[in-house]
Design an enzyme around this catalytic site. Structure first.
Site, mmCIF file in Angstrom:
data_model
loop_
_atom_site.group_PDB
_atom_site.id
_atom_site.type_symbol
_atom_site.label_atom_id
_atom_site.label_comp_id
_atom_site.label_asym_id
_atom_site.label_seq_id
_atom_site.Cartn_x
_atom_site.Cartn_y
_atom_site.Cartn_z
ATOM 1 C CD GLN A 118 6.720 -18.508 6.466
ATOM 2 O OE1 GLN A 118 6.880 -18.446 7.667
ATOM 3 N NE2 GLN A 118 5.860 -17.747 5.821
ATOM 4 C CE LYS A 121 2.404 -19.870 7.847
ATOM 5 N NZ LYS A 121 2.727 -18.996 8.988
ATOM 6 C CE LYS A 133 9.344 -17.193 11.226
ATOM 7 N NZ LYS A 133 7.970 -16.773 10.868
ATOM 8 C CG ASP A 173 7.772 -14.609 13.693
ATOM 9 O OD1 ASP A 173 6.770 -15.004 13.083
ATOM 10 O OD2 ASP A 173 8.139 -15.118 14.770
HETATM 11 P P1 NDP Z 1 4.817 -9.681 18.364
HETATM 12 O O1 NDP Z 1 6.215 -9.695 18.849
HETATM 13 O O2 NDP Z 1 4.269 -8.444 17.731
HETATM 14 O O3 NDP Z 1 3.810 -10.107 19.531
HETATM 15 C C1 NDP Z 1 3.933 -11.325 20.174
HETATM 16 C C2 NDP Z 1 2.941 -11.350 21.321
HETATM 17 O O4 NDP Z 1 2.922 -12.662 21.894
HETATM 18 C C3 NDP Z 1 3.314 -10.416 22.445
HETATM 19 O O5 NDP Z 1 2.157 -10.011 23.108
HETATM 20 C C4 NDP Z 1 4.178 -11.311 23.327
HETATM 21 O O6 NDP Z 1 4.255 -10.889 24.684
HETATM 22 C C5 NDP Z 1 3.451 -12.617 23.227
HETATM 23 N N1 NDP Z 1 4.407 -13.715 23.423
HETATM 24 C C6 NDP Z 1 5.499 -13.985 22.663
HETATM 25 N N2 NDP Z 1 6.168 -15.042 23.147
HETATM 26 C C7 NDP Z 1 5.467 -15.439 24.230
HETATM 27 C C8 NDP Z 1 5.630 -16.488 25.160
HETATM 28 N N3 NDP Z 1 6.665 -17.346 25.065
HETATM 29 N N4 NDP Z 1 4.700 -16.609 26.128
HETATM 30 C C9 NDP Z 1 3.654 -15.749 26.213
HETATM 31 N N5 NDP Z 1 3.451 -14.736 25.379
HETATM 32 C C10 NDP Z 1 4.336 -14.595 24.400
HETATM 33 O O7 NDP Z 1 4.718 -10.918 17.327
HETATM 34 P P2 NDP Z 1 3.610 -11.221 16.231
HETATM 35 O O8 NDP Z 1 2.294 -10.716 16.697
HETATM 36 O O9 NDP Z 1 4.150 -10.800 14.936
HETATM 37 O O10 NDP Z 1 3.624 -12.812 16.245
HETATM 38 C C11 NDP Z 1 2.734 -13.594 17.052
HETATM 39 C C12 NDP Z 1 2.604 -14.992 16.474
HETATM 40 O O11 NDP Z 1 2.092 -14.884 15.126
HETATM 41 C C13 NDP Z 1 3.904 -15.790 16.334
HETATM 42 O O12 NDP Z 1 3.616 -17.158 16.503
HETATM 43 C C14 NDP Z 1 4.316 -15.540 14.894
HETATM 44 O O13 NDP Z 1 5.164 -16.556 14.398
HETATM 45 C C15 NDP Z 1 2.948 -15.570 14.220
HETATM 46 N N6 NDP Z 1 2.885 -14.959 12.907
HETATM 47 C C16 NDP Z 1 3.211 -13.650 12.728
HETATM 48 C C17 NDP Z 1 3.118 -13.087 11.475
HETATM 49 C C18 NDP Z 1 3.354 -11.640 11.237
HETATM 50 O O14 NDP Z 1 3.036 -11.180 10.125
HETATM 51 N N7 NDP Z 1 3.835 -10.874 12.195
HETATM 52 C C19 NDP Z 1 2.760 -13.899 10.288
HETATM 53 C C20 NDP Z 1 2.337 -15.248 10.603
HETATM 54 C C21 NDP Z 1 2.442 -15.738 11.872
HETATM 55 P P3 NDP Z 1 5.599 -10.180 25.220
HETATM 56 O O15 NDP Z 1 5.592 -8.821 24.594
HETATM 57 O O16 NDP Z 1 5.444 -10.151 26.693
HETATM 58 O O17 NDP Z 1 6.741 -11.034 24.748
#
Ligand code: NDP
Length: 460
Positions: A118, A121, A133, A173
């Site tokens: 972070q 970034k 974080k 996140d």
């Molecule tokens: P969400 O909680 O909205 O979604 C996460 C998604 O990934 C869900 O579909 C979840 O499935 C799946 N997932 C999470 N952990 C696992 C795992 N161990 N194995 C398989 N699937 C998994 O999170 P975000 O979309 O916000 O975040 C997704 C990624 O993006 C992360 O790496 C986060 O750090 C990164 N990110 C997010 C930002 C943001 O603005 N939100 C900014 C920059 C990066 P399930 O529901 O089954 O857990």
């Protein structure tokens, strides 16, 4: 150039030995540091003053780590105990800024890797934000709204004394979306008796910014589009693999559709769907309702639409079949290390030549090396997914001015920032003799601003 193909790696080896010894067992943190310091070897040759000021050694040590007990009561009246964290990694260029993650896998290693990434970034976004974080091993899945609220209130009852609009500004996140930010903000306001921009990702009625929800996914697609432009190509008609089905994945698909691409997969932790005909805006609306309102599983997509193949996760398999379909682009948007070395081979073999990382560190180091060796367009997370935190920075600016910009204005600023990040990565890689290597470009461009600020501020 392979990520590690740089001179003077005696420094890298020594530093990594220290990092491993001081942070035993923190494998994700070691991985994130390793990738960055391999790029920084290129810088240290030209700027030895960073070595004598021990800038990198200082950057891998968090300025502060807070770890605390989070007690709360479930709907049956039972007492539950979770662990809360906030890593305040680096404040050289602004207040700590970075998301909160609620997921059972959360531990110090994962949060330190995320906080370290972070810092670089946030520097790349061109906005004045340091890096941090936090989160908890609490699992919001399967919990009632009341349980989530009680947890968030207890979490904030400790966290509030460590954060503030000029100190540390958390955001969402994994597992922390609009609902959780609402509960956290409510409790902060109650404890402090002040209404400030202490969290981002807020609701639109109470200080949130338009486009913040969409920003990470939109930004990852803008970044892919900029990478393609270097080869005089666009996303129009490109078949795209997308993983995850949460915030980042949803809005990656939305922007891909707007740009005329064809996304064909989505996943969650139970499995993935392959929709050869392509995800349409109508199907995406179904996903938004499924995931954000009903909080259901992605399998229901295959139950609802014809000719969609659902593949459950096979815990014994050492590859992810989602990455083994013919396509041109891949957008990993779920979680860390979701593309291993074999998955990377599959992607390349299936014709993928654009990878834009929506998730943080979704590709293992060996996979990154393969992408770079194959000379595909590889946008590393700290550049490709920086649109989310950049728009958080825009939310902070709007809060300070007590005004809000229109949807078009925020999207336009986001687009400009993503273009600027792309240009900074491209030009920096070029200047350091690694043309087209966005990993080196992002690491070095992000590092230089933080390092120079640390040099200016003395030994703190
Ligand atoms: P969400 O909680 O909205 O979604 C996460 C998604 O990934 C869900 O579909 C979840 O499935 C799946 N997932 C999470 N952990 C696992 C795992 N161990 N194995 C398989 N699937 C998994 O999170 P975000 O979309 O916000 O975040 C997704 C990624 O993006 C992360 O790496 C986060 O750090 C990164 N990110 C997010 C930002 C943001 O603005 N939100 C900014 C920059 C990066 P399930 O529901 O089954 O857990």
């Amino acid at each position: 150039m392979p990520v590690a193909d740089v001179k003077g790696s005696g420094f890298v080896a020594g530093l990594m030995a220290d990092v491993r010894a001081k942070n035993p067992g923190e494998v994700e943190f070691h991985q994130a540091v390793q990738e960055v310091v391999e790029s920084l070897d290129l810088v240290l040759e030209r700027r030895p003053e960073y070595r004598s000021a021990r800038i990198i050694e200082r950057m891998v040590e968090p300025e502060r780590v807070v770890m605390f007990r989070v007690p709360w009561q479930d709907d049956r009246g039972q007492y539950q105990i979770n662990r809360g964290y906030r890593i305040q990694m680096n404040s050289a260029i602004g207040p700590y800024k970075g998301g909160l993650r609620f997921h059972p896998s959360v531990n110090l290693s994962i949060l330190k890797f995320l906080a370290f990434e972070q810092v670089l970034k946030n520097s790349l976004t061109t906005l004045p934000m340091g890096g941090g974080k936090g989160g908890s091993d609490f699992d919001p899945k399967g919990k009632s709204d009341h349980e989530v609220m009680r947890f968030c209130q207890s979490f904030m009852t400790e966290l509030f004394r460590h954060i503030g609009s000029d100190t540390d500004v958390p955001a969402g996140d994994i597992g922390v979306g609009g609902r959780e930010i609402g509960f956290l903000f409510g409790q902060y306001k109650r404890l402090r008796n002040e209404f400030t921009g202490v969290l981002t990702g807020k609701g639109l009625n109470w200080g949130g910014s338009l486009i913040r929800t969409e920003a990470t996914g939109f930004g990852a697609v803008y970044f892919a589009s900029e990478m393609l432009a270097t080869r005089h190509e666009t996303l129009e008609g490109k078949v795209c693999l997308v993983s995850g089905s949460g915030n980042v994945a949803q809005h990656t698909v939305e922007k891909l559709l707007q740009m005329g691409a064809k996304p064909i997969t989505l996943s969650d932790s139970n499995g993935y769907v392959y929709d050869e005909a392509g995800i349409t805006p109508e199907k995406l609306s179904f996903v938004l309702e499924l995931k954000n309102v009903r909080r259901g599983r992605i399998k229901e997509y295959a139950d609802r639409f014809e000719d969609v193949v659902y593949t459950p996760v096979d815990a014994t398999a050492d590859v992810n079949p989602l990455w083994n379909h013919k396509a041109q682009c891949a957008f990993p948007c779920a979680t860390q290390n979701e593309i291993n070395a074999v998955d990377a081979q599959h992607l390349i073999r299936n014709g993928v030549y654009v990878v834009s990382e929506g998730a943080n560190m979704p590709t293992v180091l060996d996979g990154v090396r393969q992408f770079i060796d194959a000379k595909i367009l590889f946008g590393p997370a700290k550049a490709a997914n920086a649109g989310g935190v950049a728009t958080s920075g825009l939310e902070m600016a709007q809060n300070s001015m007590r005004m809000s910009w229109t949807r078009e204005e925020v999207d336009e600023r986001l687009h400009r920032i993503m273009k600027a990040i792309h240009r900074a990565c491209w030009e920096t890689a070029d200047a350091f003799g690694a043309r087209g290597n966005y990993v080196h470009g992002a690491n070095i461009a992000g590092f230089l601003k933080v390092a120079d600020s640390m040099m200016d501020q003395g030994l703190v």
